[in-house]
Write a protein that holds these residues in place. Structure first.
Motif, PDB file in Angstrom:
ATOM      1  N   ARG A 146       0.636  -1.263  -0.133  1.00 50.07           N
ATOM      2  CA  ARG A 146      -0.044  -0.247  -0.090  1.00 50.07           C
ATOM      3  C   ARG A 146       0.949   1.354   0.044  1.00 50.07           C
ATOM      4  NH1 ARG A 146      -2.858  -1.549   5.225  1.00 50.07           N
ATOM      5  NH2 ARG A 146      -3.579   0.310   5.393  1.00 50.07           N
ATOM      6  N   ALA A 147       2.084   1.225   0.792  1.00 50.30           N
ATOM      7  CA  ALA A 147       2.926   2.391   0.757  1.00 50.30           C
ATOM      8  C   ALA A 147       3.664   2.466  -0.727  1.00 50.30           C
ATOM      9  CB  ALA A 147       3.830   2.105   1.823  1.00 50.30           C
ATOM     10  N   ALA A 148       3.820   1.434  -1.238  1.00 44.43           N
ATOM     11  CA  ALA A 148       4.480   1.601  -2.477  1.00 44.43           C
ATOM     12  C   ALA A 148       3.315   1.923  -3.749  1.00 44.43           C
ATOM     13  CB  ALA A 148       4.866   0.181  -3.093  1.00 44.43           C
ATOM     14  N   VAL A 152       3.574   5.363  -6.035  1.00 41.85           N
ATOM     15  CA  VAL A 152       3.353   5.592  -7.459  1.00 41.85           C
ATOM     16  C   VAL A 152       2.381   6.810  -7.702  1.00 41.85           C
ATOM     17  CG1 VAL A 152       2.231   4.054  -9.221  1.00 41.85           C
ATOM     18  CG2 VAL A 152       3.772   3.161  -7.881  1.00 41.85           C
ATOM     19  N   VAL A 153       1.358   6.755  -6.799  1.00 42.51           N
ATOM     20  CA  VAL A 153       0.359   7.955  -7.439  1.00 42.51           C
ATOM     21  C   VAL A 153       1.156   9.087  -7.054  1.00 42.51           C
ATOM     22  CG1 VAL A 153      -1.689   8.990  -6.375  1.00 42.51           C
ATOM     23  CG2 VAL A 153      -1.590   6.657  -6.432  1.00 42.51           C
ATOM     24  N   VAL A 154       1.826   9.367  -6.019  1.00 37.78           N
ATOM     25  CA  VAL A 154       2.709  10.570  -5.778  1.00 37.78           C
ATOM     26  C   VAL A 154       3.600  11.029  -7.048  1.00 37.78           C
ATOM     27  CG1 VAL A 154       4.114  11.826  -4.274  1.00 37.78           C
ATOM     28  CG2 VAL A 154       2.468  10.393  -3.268  1.00 37.78           C
ATOM     29  N   ALA A 155       4.527   9.679  -7.261  1.00 38.15           N
ATOM     30  CA  ALA A 155       5.424   9.994  -8.346  1.00 38.15           C
ATOM     31  C   ALA A 155       4.873  10.340  -9.783  1.00 38.15           C
ATOM     32  CB  ALA A 155       6.241   8.902  -8.453  1.00 38.15           C
ATOM     33  N   GLY A 156       3.540   9.691  -9.968  1.00 39.38           N
ATOM     34  CA  GLY A 156       2.853  10.292 -11.111  1.00 39.38           C
ATOM     35  C   GLY A 156       2.690  11.719 -11.011  1.00 39.38           C
ATOM     36  N   VAL A 157       1.991  12.167 -10.298  1.00 41.54           N
ATOM     37  CA  VAL A 157       1.532  13.580  -9.999  1.00 41.54           C
ATOM     38  C   VAL A 157       3.132  14.430 -10.299  1.00 41.54           C
ATOM     39  CG1 VAL A 157       0.777  15.385  -8.712  1.00 41.54           C
ATOM     40  CG2 VAL A 157      -0.230  13.160  -8.451  1.00 41.54           C
ATOM     41  N   PRO A 183      -8.666  11.129  -4.176  1.00 39.10           N
ATOM     42  CA  PRO A 183      -9.131   9.899  -3.789  1.00 39.10           C
ATOM     43  C   PRO A 183      -8.331   8.717  -4.174  1.00 39.10           C
ATOM     44  CG  PRO A 183     -11.047  11.295  -4.866  1.00 39.10           C
ATOM     45  CD  PRO A 183      -9.683  12.394  -4.904  1.00 39.10           C
ATOM     46  N   SER A 184      -7.481   9.011  -5.378  1.00 44.24           N
ATOM     47  CA  SER A 184      -6.691   7.748  -5.757  1.00 44.24           C
ATOM     48  C   SER A 184      -5.645   7.505  -4.768  1.00 44.24           C
ATOM     49  CB  SER A 184      -6.117   8.132  -7.271  1.00 44.24           C
ATOM     50  OG  SER A 184      -7.031   8.153  -8.091  1.00 44.24           O
ATOM     51  N   ARG A 186      -5.826   8.141  -1.557  1.00 40.92           N
ATOM     52  CA  ARG A 186      -6.363   7.438  -0.355  1.00 40.92           C
ATOM     53  C   ARG A 186      -6.654   5.954  -0.831  1.00 40.92           C
ATOM     54  NH1 ARG A 186      -8.464   9.433   3.837  1.00 40.92           N
ATOM     55  NH2 ARG A 186      -8.550  11.199   3.291  1.00 40.92           N
ATOM     56  N   LEU A 187      -7.301   5.700  -1.779  1.00 36.64           N
ATOM     57  CA  LEU A 187      -7.588   4.517  -2.067  1.00 36.64           C
ATOM     58  C   LEU A 187      -6.115   3.514  -2.288  1.00 36.64           C
ATOM     59  CD1 LEU A 187      -9.143   2.101  -3.466  1.00 36.64           C
ATOM     60  CD2 LEU A 187      -8.854   2.970  -5.591  1.00 36.64           C
ATOM     61  N   ALA A 188      -5.139   3.979  -2.511  1.00 41.33           N
ATOM     62  CA  ALA A 188      -3.747   3.543  -2.554  1.00 41.33           C
ATOM     63  C   ALA A 188      -3.534   3.316  -0.965  1.00 41.33           C
ATOM     64  CB  ALA A 188      -2.728   4.240  -3.319  1.00 41.33           C
ATOM     65  N   LEU A 189      -3.688   4.175  -0.141  1.00 41.77           N
ATOM     66  CA  LEU A 189      -3.224   3.713   1.306  1.00 41.77           C
ATOM     67  C   LEU A 189      -3.998   2.715   1.643  1.00 41.77           C
ATOM     68  CD1 LEU A 189      -2.435   7.304   2.402  1.00 41.77           C
ATOM     69  CD2 LEU A 189      -0.813   5.548   2.148  1.00 41.77           C
ATOM     70  N   ASN A 190      -5.391   2.888   1.497  1.00 41.80           N
ATOM     71  CA  ASN A 190      -6.403   1.852   1.888  1.00 41.80           C
ATOM     72  C   ASN A 190      -6.437   0.470   1.504  1.00 41.80           C
ATOM     73  OD1 ASN A 190      -7.487   3.931   3.578  1.00 41.80           O
ATOM     74  ND2 ASN A 190      -9.226   4.179   2.120  1.00 41.80           N
ATOM     75  N   GLY A 191      -5.673   0.247   0.331  1.00 41.80           N
ATOM     76  CA  GLY A 191      -5.713  -1.067  -0.327  1.00 41.80           C
ATOM     77  C   GLY A 191      -6.744  -1.296  -1.320  1.00 41.80           C
ATOM     78  N   PRO A 192      -6.666  -2.280  -2.052  1.00 38.47           N
ATOM     79  CA  PRO A 192      -7.748  -2.732  -3.059  1.00 38.47           C
ATOM     80  C   PRO A 192      -8.641  -3.331  -2.386  1.00 38.47           C
ATOM     81  CG  PRO A 192      -5.688  -4.359  -2.840  1.00 38.47           C
ATOM     82  CD  PRO A 192      -5.318  -3.165  -2.078  1.00 38.47           C
TER      83      PRO A 192
END
Length: 210
Positions: A146-148, A152-157, A183-184, A186-192
């Motif tokens: 989840r941290a990874a 990914v989301v942060v690096a994309g931004v 929202p993306s 938060r979803l990454a931190l919460n997991g699939p």
């Protein structure tokens, strides 16, 4: 010149930075210790702590960063977990938009893309100082993944807005990015979603055609 440890001075600080930068690039982040840098630079290790505070601080100074992303992440993580995505995005955008701190970070990102030595060093720092620290703050299973995903989301931004400068992301305000990307993150931190749960179709999507 007499042998022995140099007294604290601007020349001493420059010598420490020169040694640290060369050693980080050659050996990686984890393998280099403050003690070994102090020994090679001919200074007391306490002087490095006085100048730079920590290994993260020394890394940021050695790479000519006005603001160290690892230290920024650590400060953001200390707040309320419920508002972490919003705080993080706003903080990172403020740092990267700042004319003093943004250009050195962009230069490091470009070097990481173009040079394998820089790329390996940046990957290691991101893994140890950001992903692992975020994972340590997460409850529940799969914290490392989840941290990874968060990274990914942060690096994309960061890559889209500052390196590629893709519109309209490059021109969005901080509020707009928080609204669209929060929202993306938060979803990454919460997991699939748990396996087997039916995925909800995107809003506005019609029934699939035969």
């Amino acid at each position: 010149m007499p042998r022995g440890r140099r007294p604290g001075s601007p020349d001493t600080k420059a010598a420490v930075l020169e040694v640290a930068r060369r050693r980080f690039l050659a050996e990686g982040y984890q393998a280099v210790t403050l003690r070994s840098i102090a020994a090679e630079a001919g200074v007391d290790m306490a002087l490095i702590s006085y100048y730079f505070g920590s290994k993260r601080g020394l890394f940021g100074a050695a790479m000519a960063l006005a603001v160290n992303p690892a230290e920024v992440i650590e400060q953001v993580l200390a707040g309320d977990p419920a508002t972490l995505p919003q705080r993080l995005l706003r903080t990172l955008i403020a740092v990267w938009d700042n004319p003093a701190s943004g250009p050195p970070l962009l230069a490091m990102l470009r070097n990481a893309v173009q040079d394998e030595g820089h790329g390996a060093l940046v990957r290691e720092v991101l893994q140890r100082e950001i992903v692992e620290r975020v994972a340590a703050r997460l409850d529940g299973p799969g914290a490392q993944r989840r941290a990874a995903a968060f990274g990914v989301v942060v690096a994309g931004v960061i890559t889209t807005r500052y390196l590629v400068r893709l519109e309209p992301v490059a021109s969005m305000t901080a509020d707009e990015i928080v609204r669209h990307v929060g929202p993306s993150l938060r979803l990454a931190l919460n997991g699939p979603e748990p396996a087997g749960r039916a995925a909800r179709p995107p809003r506005g999507a019609g029934a699939a055609r035969p």
